[in-house]
Motif scaffolding. Structure first.
Motif, mmCIF file in Angstrom:
data_model
loop_
_atom_site.group_PDB
_atom_site.id
_atom_site.type_symbol
_atom_site.label_atom_id
_atom_site.label_comp_id
_atom_site.label_asym_id
_atom_site.label_seq_id
_atom_site.Cartn_x
_atom_site.Cartn_y
_atom_site.Cartn_z
ATOM 1 N N PHE A 51 49.281 0.837 18.045
ATOM 2 C CA PHE A 51 50.593 0.424 17.563
ATOM 3 C C PHE A 51 51.557 0.176 18.714
ATOM 4 N N GLN A 52 52.479 -0.736 18.468
ATOM 5 C CA GLN A 52 53.521 -1.069 19.427
ATOM 6 C C GLN A 52 54.562 0.045 19.415
ATOM 7 N N MET A 53 55.171 0.317 20.567
ATOM 8 C CA MET A 53 56.007 1.503 20.718
ATOM 9 C C MET A 53 57.314 1.463 19.928
ATOM 10 N N LEU A 54 57.658 0.315 19.337
ATOM 11 C CA LEU A 54 58.818 0.252 18.461
ATOM 12 C C LEU A 54 58.433 0.330 16.988
ATOM 13 N N SER A 55 57.175 0.443 16.670
ATOM 14 C CA SER A 55 56.753 0.558 15.276
ATOM 15 C C SER A 55 57.179 1.910 14.708
ATOM 16 N N LEU A 56 57.877 1.871 13.589
ATOM 17 C CA LEU A 56 58.229 3.107 12.899
ATOM 18 C C LEU A 56 56.964 3.754 12.364
#
Length: 270
Positions: free
Chosen positions: A205-210
């Motif tokens: 997952f991308q680090m801004l994904s909630l």
């Protein structure tokens, strides 16, 4: 030399568009055994950065530790020699890959403490869009206690990072970022992604994904290793507060906006 594993264009597109993707069977039995050994070593030799994220009256225990790869040969092997660097390069669409840090997350049987909804990047000292976190269990994880994501949340708002147990804003000043919306109360507005996992699987997952997760059942132990990588556009974002994890003194070596070119963040691809 990192082991290669070619991802399909559809998988890469899903990661880019949705912010999270499941990867099945990307680790072999030997790698899972190595990782399990590394986790047990970590639990027996916890670092000064260790955090117990569960309350004292929790029947289980939620333990987190950070940045121990340099003293853990099994972690080093997985982070550098497994397929992770190649997976990271493909998902980030980056020519280079740097290790950012490792993160241990263990929920012992019966742990009630949930991991609340949050994004990772606001806690960090990095800017840029090319990044990826891998959440890698060495135990089977049923759907009820897996990591859940809000689809496409990596494309929009930065939300206020808060401490998990008492919801204090210790990073960005109160009011400077948006407060978290009521995700559970608006399922049509916030589509969730979640997958049951077996050893050998992981989610990226991308680090801004909630993301968030629940506790675990009385018979379930959930040992997870998280590996975090940075791509071409990552830059040092000097913060006037202690980041999580902290990299004390790094601002003396890397000015704000500099590439993450430091021994703490070795290049593992490219």
């Amino acid at each position: 030399m990192s082991r290669t594993h070619l991802l399909s264009p559809e998988t890469i597109e899903e990661y880019q568009n949705m912010g999270a993707v499941v990867l099945r069977g990307v680790f072999n039995a030997q790698e899972i055994q190595t990782l399990e050994k590394g986790i047990e070593h970590n639990l027996a030799h916890l670092s000064p950065l260790v955090q117990v994220a569960s309350q004292a009256d929790d029947p289980g225990r939620f333990v987190e530790d950070f940045c121990t790869w340099q003293s853990n040969p099994d972690y080093q092997s997985i982070l550098s020699n497994s397929t992770l660097p190649h997976l990271a390069a493909q998902l980030m669409q980056s020519k280079t890959v740097r290790l950012y840090h490792d993160h241990l997350l263990v929920k012992e049987p019966g742990t009630k403490q949930a991991t609340p909804w949050h994004q990772d990047q606001p806690y960090y000292n990095v800017s840029g869009r090319q990044n990826v976190s891998f959440w890698i269990p060495v135990d089977p994880v049923p759907l009820v206690s897996t990591l859940r994501f809000v689809a496409q949340s990596h494309l929009g708002t930065w939300y206020m990072p808060r401490t998990f147990r008492d919801q204090q804003a210790k990073w960005f000043p109160e009011g400077s970022l948006a407060d978290l919306p009521s995700i559970e109360e608006k399922p049509n507005e916030f589509k969730q992604l979640a997958w049951a996992l077996e050893p050998g699987d992981c989610v990226a997952f991308q680090m801004l994904s909630l993301h968030a997760s629940s506790g675990v059942g009385p018979q379930s132990r959930r040992r997870v290793f998280s590996a975090r990588y940075l791509g071409d556009d990552a830059r040092h974002a000097v913060r006037p507060w202690l980041t999580s994890p902290p990299f004390v003194g790094l601002d003396q070596r890397l000015p704000d906006g500099a590439e993450m070119n430091d021994a703490l963040f070795p290049k593992v691809w490219g």
